[in-house]
Design a protein around this motif. Structure first.
Motif, PDB file in Angstrom:
ATOM      1  N   PHE A  48       9.195   0.555  17.244  1.00 52.02           N
ATOM      2  CA  PHE A  48       9.733   0.894  15.748  1.00 52.02           C
ATOM      3  C   PHE A  48       8.467   0.756  15.038  1.00 52.02           C
ATOM      4  N   THR A  49       8.455   1.447  13.717  1.00 52.10           N
ATOM      5  CA  THR A  49       7.572   1.392  13.015  1.00 52.10           C
ATOM      6  C   THR A  49       8.192   0.687  11.605  1.00 52.10           C
ATOM      7  N   LEU A  50       7.392  -0.151  11.027  1.00 49.85           N
ATOM      8  CA  LEU A  50       7.917  -1.003   9.731  1.00 49.85           C
ATOM      9  C   LEU A  50       6.622  -0.748   8.580  1.00 49.85           C
ATOM     10  N   ALA A  51       6.987  -0.496   7.832  1.00 48.38           N
ATOM     11  CA  ALA A  51       6.037  -0.403   6.420  1.00 48.38           C
ATOM     12  C   ALA A  51       6.315  -1.854   5.774  1.00 48.38           C
ATOM     13  N   ASN A  52       5.351  -2.585   5.633  1.00 46.95           N
ATOM     14  CA  ASN A  52       5.346  -3.829   5.099  1.00 46.95           C
ATOM     15  C   ASN A  52       4.843  -3.704   3.464  1.00 46.95           C
ATOM     16  N   MET A  53       4.946  -4.704   2.676  1.00 42.89           N
ATOM     17  CA  MET A  53       5.153  -4.490   1.154  1.00 42.89           C
ATOM     18  C   MET A  53       3.803  -3.879   0.687  1.00 42.89           C
ATOM     19  N   ARG A  54       2.726  -3.885   1.504  1.00 44.59           N
ATOM     20  CA  ARG A  54       1.602  -3.111   1.143  1.00 44.59           C
ATOM     21  C   ARG A  54       1.394  -1.621   1.298  1.00 44.59           C
ATOM     22  N   LEU A  55       2.802  -1.397   1.966  1.00 42.89           N
ATOM     23  CA  LEU A  55       3.050   0.135   2.386  1.00 42.89           C
ATOM     24  C   LEU A  55       2.160   0.495   3.704  1.00 42.89           C
ATOM     25  N   LYS A  56       1.606  -0.685   4.512  1.00 40.52           N
ATOM     26  CA  LYS A  56       0.997  -0.374   5.764  1.00 40.52           C
ATOM     27  C   LYS A  56       1.914  -0.208   6.806  1.00 40.52           C
ATOM     28  N   LYS A  57       2.129   0.868   7.615  1.00 38.53           N
ATOM     29  CA  LYS A  57       3.061   1.092   8.721  1.00 38.53           C
ATOM     30  C   LYS A  57       2.425   0.456   9.715  1.00 38.53           C
ATOM     31  N   ILE A  58       3.069  -0.625  10.522  1.00 34.58           N
ATOM     32  CA  ILE A  58       2.632  -1.256  11.741  1.00 34.58           C
ATOM     33  C   ILE A  58       3.814  -0.713  12.921  1.00 34.58           C
ATOM     34  N   ARG A  59       3.413  -0.661  14.066  1.00 36.89           N
ATOM     35  CA  ARG A  59       4.342  -0.437  15.075  1.00 36.89           C
ATOM     36  C   ARG A  59       4.559  -1.870  15.907  1.00 36.89           C
TER      37      ARG A  59
END
Length: 74
Positions: A48-59
């Motif tokens: 899954f891909t999650l966008a953190n609070m800095r809007l950086k997408k991480i898998r």
């Protein structure tokens, strides 16, 4: 306005219900006890891909999830 917390810790439930949280803010606890918070952007069969609070997408791998919880309006 009150909220209700939905918690899932069963691996089968997590696998089947994770897609229903797309676009929502979600808290995820991994097996190594790290906690992730962000907006769920994408879900595949294995990751899954999650966008953190800095809007950086991480898998991340779905198999590493221990528990998910999300606040919903009641």
């Amino acid at each position: 306005m009150s909220t209700r917390q939905l918690r899932l810790s069963d691996a089968e439930q997590i696998g089947t219900r994770l897609k229903s949280f797309l676009g929502k803010k979600i808290n995820i606890v991994m097996h190594d006890s790290t906690t992730l918070f962000g907006i769920l952007k994408e879900v595949t069969e294995v990751e899954f891909t999650l966008a953190n609070m800095r809007l950086k997408k991480i898998r991340y791998q779905i198999s590493n999830i221990s528990e998910i919880y999300i606040d919903t309006p009641s």
